[in-house]
Scaffold this motif. Structure first.
Motif, short mmCIF file in Angstrom:
data_model
loop_
_atom_site.label_atom_id
_atom_site.label_comp_id
_atom_site.label_asym_id
_atom_site.label_seq_id
_atom_site.Cartn_x
_atom_site.Cartn_y
_atom_site.Cartn_z
N ALA A 50 1.17 -1.12 0.14
CA ALA A 50 0.57 -0.18 -0.09
C ALA A 50 1.09 1.37 -0.18
O ALA A 50 0.65 2.28 -0.55
N LEU A 51 2.17 1.01 0.93
CA LEU A 51 2.79 2.53 0.80
C LEU A 51 3.47 2.40 -0.80
O LEU A 51 3.38 3.60 -0.91
N ILE A 52 4.34 1.52 -1.08
CA ILE A 52 4.60 1.52 -2.53
C ILE A 52 3.68 2.52 -3.11
O ILE A 52 3.60 3.23 -4.22
N LYS A 53 2.33 1.54 -3.10
CA LYS A 53 1.41 1.99 -4.29
C LYS A 53 0.91 3.91 -3.71
O LYS A 53 0.65 4.35 -4.94
N GLN A 54 1.76 4.20 -2.99
CA GLN A 54 1.52 5.97 -2.41
C GLN A 54 1.95 6.38 -2.78
O GLN A 54 2.59 7.64 -2.41
N GLY A 55 3.08 5.90 -3.61
CA GLY A 55 5.05 6.67 -3.68
C GLY A 55 5.33 6.50 -2.46
O GLY A 55 6.88 6.72 -3.00
N ALA A 56 5.93 5.20 -1.88
CA ALA A 56 6.99 5.19 -1.08
C ALA A 56 7.68 4.65 -2.08
O ALA A 56 7.35 3.67 -2.99
N LYS A 57 9.33 5.04 -1.62
CA LYS A 57 10.48 3.94 -2.72
C LYS A 57 10.16 1.96 -2.03
O LYS A 57 10.36 2.27 -1.05
N LEU A 58 10.10 1.55 -3.13
CA LEU A 58 10.49 -0.05 -3.36
C LEU A 58 12.12 -0.27 -2.90
O LEU A 58 12.75 0.41 -3.45
N ALA A 59 12.19 -1.33 -1.87
CA ALA A 59 14.03 -1.14 -1.24
C ALA A 59 14.12 -2.65 -0.90
O ALA A 59 13.32 -3.52 -1.49
N GLU A 60 14.41 -3.39 -2.61
CA GLU A 60 15.36 -4.33 -2.12
C GLU A 60 16.40 -5.08 -1.82
O GLU A 60 16.76 -5.80 -1.34
N SER A 61 17.59 -3.81 -1.45
CA SER A 61 18.20 -4.93 -0.60
C SER A 61 19.07 -2.99 0.24
O SER A 61 18.29 -1.93 -0.03
N ALA A 62 19.76 -2.85 1.12
CA ALA A 62 20.08 -1.77 1.76
C ALA A 62 20.75 -0.88 0.61
O ALA A 62 21.07 0.94 1.38
#
Lengths: 357, 357
Positions: free
Chosen positions: A269-281
């Motif tokens: 939900a956060l990513i849909k609202q514009g949060a960045k997707l974090a796959e790694s540090a």
């Protein structure tokens, strides 16, 4: 540090029921330091706060609780930071409602270092716990202090990962600084106190009141440059922290997962609202790299002296100061408060400020 | 449909080696329909295409291959669509390089329906396959035709899901329409031919040449309003389809997964680049709902007649037409090509167009 009388006044005011951080700040703007607030008359106070509150300020607690807090603060490894202290974390001055008083156990300087909030579900999956600890370890090793809330699940894993790196970790409590909640985290809290920092805005002995935790979350995000959500259901308190982080202008990042996992739905939900997707540090570091500089108001000397120089000794308003300094409204406001509390400037009627030292 | 002589000319030209779709279209703009291209002199052709290509056009194949294609097209359930056919899918006219000729087996009308591309890895995980089929089934049931590439893995699951709903499915082949690749999908291809549509731009008998597949991908995205990537490694061909979709102005969506799954890395990379995160079929429908209308150039009557009316009978350029119609450059270009091929307008030197019928 404020002198003992002044500190007692800060504590007395912080214990007045119903005097929130914003009203406390209004009083400070009007009267200057706390001792001056406390020597004001009821009618003077009533011009700034409601009558009932003015009455409560005059009938305030001056007894054992204040004494207890002063004794607590006098012990080694303890600190009681007021808005007027140079060690008060500058990042918190950027948020709309910084606490007047912060109880700190451990390394006070850690509060001013570049930090990342890492939050998530108390009932995280084993993989979620591993992710939290591993991201936190790598990012701490990269120099970021890891801020979280000492809850079970993701919070605990994040603190452990933070302790494994050179950036260490900060736990922001929803209880008094002398209470560990949940009890199961007693050993972790002790380790954080000795190698990181515990912080609370609540009075000594304050129990784990449910209402305090969402409120406390603004400090988790406020102390940090960004907020990473590891695993969160759609009704998770972590989403409150993420929302506060966004409102405070912090970067928000979230770790994705299976579309069939209820504990990934909050992150999605956060990513849909514009949060960045974090796959790694690495993703987190890149995102923060693009963010603001670590400390917009370098402590003491730098920015505030520059602003003082630019003020001259004539009264002027904040817009003029913004124009002269090239700084943002938030940063100028934060510096002005600091200078006022240090007694270097005075605030005049009509929103004007004047250098007095 | 073009008459037989005209269709033969389209086929002859489509078989000229090195005559790509863009040059074919330049020739059409200059000379009008294919029979007129074929009756041009070498020096006339040489003004539009390189000399060597002009020579190859004049020495073109007029033999068994052309005859074979005409016979193929004459069979029930087969169609050979040219750019001049009203059944040629309008969506493809929006892309920069629509094929001059499309071989279709099955339901030709399906090519003009509202469609979604669903693509992904050939080596999908079992959960990836389930997701592909389930999203495709729900979205087909919601009325979208599911477009994919008949590969193993995600493509096959997407086609199966598409066949389960009323929207059905379209397979775009990287081989001749008479070749099934991979062989294991023979039964699936037959089912698609009978209840959906198979499409190819390649000549009959064209083998599975590796170079054809990335090229074919532009039609998978071009036929659709959006492209959903289900599972994809970082080097997956599905990312090419997603990139083409974005370039064509289509919506791009991707399903997230574990940060530890190599088959989610391609999807995560897309989301970082701005693709929408899709957790459910509902997310896809909402995203497409915000997209363009299903068919920007309603076939025949609507938009193209409107544009004809607005043209009058004086020569004018495309900018004037865009201003008069309020349509986008792409839509006006598509309509102009259609009108030109229908013999209703002529293109004049200097980028001017004139109504002639």
């Amino acid at each position: 540090m404020s002198d003992a009388g002044e500190l007692a006044a800060w504590i007395e005011l912080s214990l007045v029921p119903g005097l929130g951080d914003r009203r406390f700040r209004s009083l400070l703007s009007t009267f200057g330091l706390p001792t001056r607030i406390l020597s004001a008359t009821r009618s003077q106070l009533g011009r700034v706060v409601p009558e009932a509150l003015a009455a409560r300020i005059l009938e305030r607690n001056k007894g054992p609780e204040v004494e207890k807090a002063l004794q607590w603060a006098a012990q080694a490894g303890h600190a009681l930071l007021t808005l007027a202290d140079t060690e008060y974390p500058k990042q918190l001055l950027e948020i709309p409602d910084p606490p007047a008083l912060l109880y700190v156990t451990g390394d006070v300087k850690l509060l001013s270092s570049s930090a990342l909030a890492v939050v998530g579900s108390r009932n995280a999956t084993p993989q979620g716990m591993k992710n939290a600890q591993s991201f936190a370890r790598t990012l701490s090793e990269a120099g970021l202090a890891i801020v979280s809330g000492l809850a079970l699940g993701v919070d605990s894993a994040a603190h452990r990962g933070g302790l494994e790196g050179r950036g260490s970790t900060i736990a922001v409590l929803g209880t008094g600084i002398d209470i560990v909640y949940p009890r199961r985290n007693q050993a972790l809290a002790e380790e954080i106190a000795s190698r990181g920092a515990l912080v609370s805005e609540f009075a000594l002995g304050a129990p784990p009141n449910a209402a305090n935790f969402p409120r406390r979350n603004r400090l988790i995000s406020g102390l940090a440059r960004g907020c990473l959500v590891v695993e969160a259901a759609l009704d998770s308190g972590s989403l409150i922290t993420a929302r506060l982080a966004a409102e405070q202008g912090r970067e928000v990042l979230a770790i994705p997962g299976s579309i069939h996992s209820p504990l990934s739905k909050g992150c999605h939900a956060l990513i849909k609202q514009g949060a960045k997707l974090a796959e790694s540090a690495q993703d987190v570091l890149e995102e923060l790299g693009g963010a603001r500089a670590p400390d917009p108001t370098p402590s003491g000397s730098g920015a505030s002296h520059d602003l003082l120089d630019k003020m001259g000794f004539d009264p002027l308003d904040i817009d003029e100061l913004i124009a002269r300094s090239g700084l943002t409204t938030e940063v100028v406001s934060a510096i002005l408060l600091q200078l006022e509390l240090e007694g270097k400037i005075a605030s005049l009627p009509g929103g004007l400020y004047q250098r007095i030292a």
